[in-house]
Design an enzyme around this catalytic site. Structure first.
Site: not given
Ligand code: NAD
Length: 374
Positions: A100, A200
């Site tokens: 990473k 989220g």
């Molecule tokens: P994103 O940034 O699009 O969405 C995350 C959402 O969580 C945002 O809308 C944000 O406002 C909200 N959020 C932040 N703090 C919060 C809180 N305290 N309470 C409620 N909502 C809150 O991210 P994503 O791509 O949808 O990813 C979501 C999670 O999944 C992350 O932890 C990311 O690391 C993990 N993830 C994503 C992927 C991917 O393909 N995008 C792959 C593996 C893991």
């Protein structure tokens, strides 16, 4: 490559303090192979590439750009996330290791083409031992800049032959993990009529809401911003709740899809659900303590690094020649692995997160034995 200082300067309230930070103690604890500090005065680049394990193949993991308060915080994030990538690749059956990168800085104001390209040169210097991809604070456009300096980058826009946004595949894997968990907890994998709380409504959260809604689930959603919530309410008839209410809702399933380290002693005590299955990385504040607490409450916890591996499977598919259907069908297998993990957790009397780590470590160790017989 710069030597790693074991003193990290931290700024607090205008004064500068020096705190002891033993990097070698950290990398020894989880057996990291290599840490690279990348810096460039011209572009302002300050980055850390952490390579955890390359037994199964080159270390693949996204580049996160974040305004870390201290360098220690940035290094810790790189170490923690790279280890997670090793397990994610291993348990998903991919021939990849874990790594990473983190770039220290505000992605809204400190990012430039020159900075991303300079970072790309550092990736190139590693000669393929590290393959980078998009993560929090970086975009497919940034990957395009990096690709001008190195071929060791995935997650390119579809127009450039890449797999594009991995979120739909990630959400599909989480959905598969959720269905398998429902099967273990309720005896049927149908989500029809099940009450699901989603924390989220970002990229993955909204795709997941779409999938479960199609199956007839009743969705409750929260976020700290309104845009995703509006879509959840208007399009999928989700009931919107306040962020602090999400843990204690009277629901069947809780899906954390926001940030990591959100399950702690206090809120685990308030959970009423029977299943926790979501996309966020490193959901348990502490793997053993909180994994054990969840198991003791009789809650089925689908290990995060296993069920959110769809995005990694998608970019790996890009690395080996992208076929969208193959990425989805490989992701579907998460269902069977999750069921195996519940069985292993019962048989070995350990929590599911540790059961998943053991399974991933077994594949790495078996591969090492295989190598030694060549
Ligand atoms: P994103 O940034 O699009 O969405 C995350 C959402 O969580 C945002 O809308 C944000 O406002 C909200 N959020 C932040 N703090 C919060 C809180 N305290 N309470 C409620 N909502 C809150 O991210 P994503 O791509 O949808 O990813 C979501 C999670 O999944 C992350 O932890 C990311 O690391 C993990 N993830 C994503 C992927 C991917 O393909 N995008 C792959 C593996 C893991």
């Amino acid at each position: 490559m710069h030597p790693i200082s074991n003193y990290i300067m931290s700024e607090a309230k205008g004064t500068t303090s020096t705190t002891q930070f033993d990097v070698f103690a950290k990398v020894t604890k989880y057996d990291h192979e290599q840490i690279m500090l990348c810096q460039d005065n011209n572009t302002g680049l300050k980055a850390i590439i952490a390579i955890h394990n390359t037994v199964l193949g080159p270390g693949l993991g996204g580049t996160r750009m974040w305004n870390y308060k201290t360098e220690e915080e940035a290094i810790n994030d790189a170490l923690r996330l790279s280890r997670g990538m090793t397990y994610k690749a291993a348990i998903s059956g991919l021939n990849l290791g874990g790594a990473k990168a983190v770039i220290i800085g505000d992605p809204a104001t400190q990012k430039s083409e020159a900075l991303m390209r300079k970072f790309g040169r550092f990736v190139e210097n590693l000669g393929g031992k590290y393959i980078t991809a998009e993560d929090v604070g970086t975009t497919t456009k940034d990957m395009e800049y990096i690709s001008m300096e190195t071929e060791h980058v995935v997650g390119l826009p579809e127009i450039l032959g890449g797999g594009g946004d991995p979120s739909p595949v990630t959400a599909y894997g989480v959905y598969m993990g959720m269905k398998a968990s429902a099967k273990a907890a309720f005896g049927s994998d149908s989500l029809a009529g099940k009450k699901i709380a989603v924390q989220g409504t970002g990229k993955v959260g909204l795709h997941l809401i779409e999938l479960v809604s199609k199956e007839g689930a009743i969705v409750f959603a929260t976020d700290i911003f309104d845009s995703g919530l509006k879509i959840a309410a208007d399009k999928y008839k989700a009931t919107i709740v306040k962020p602090e209410e999400i843990f204690s809702l009277d629901v069947d399933i809780f899906a954390p899809c926001a940030l990591g380290a959100i399950l702690n002693t206090e809120n685990i005590n308030t959970l009423k659900c029977k299943v926790v299955s979501g996309a966020a990385n490193n959901q348990l504040l502490e793997e053993t303590t909180h994994g054990d607490m969840i198991k003791a409450k009789g809650i089925y916890y689908a290990p995060d690094f296993l069920i959110n591996a769809g995005g990694l499977i998608n970019v790996y598919s890009e690395y080996t020649g992208y076929i969208k259907e193959r990425a989805f069908s490989q992701t579907e297998n998460i269902y069977n692995t999750v069921l195996d993990i519940y069985k292993k957790s019962e048989a070995d009397n350990i929590n599911t997160q540790l059961a998943a780590i053991h399974l991933a470590e077994k594949r790495i160790n078996d591969h090492m034995l295989l190598k030694s017989t060549y």
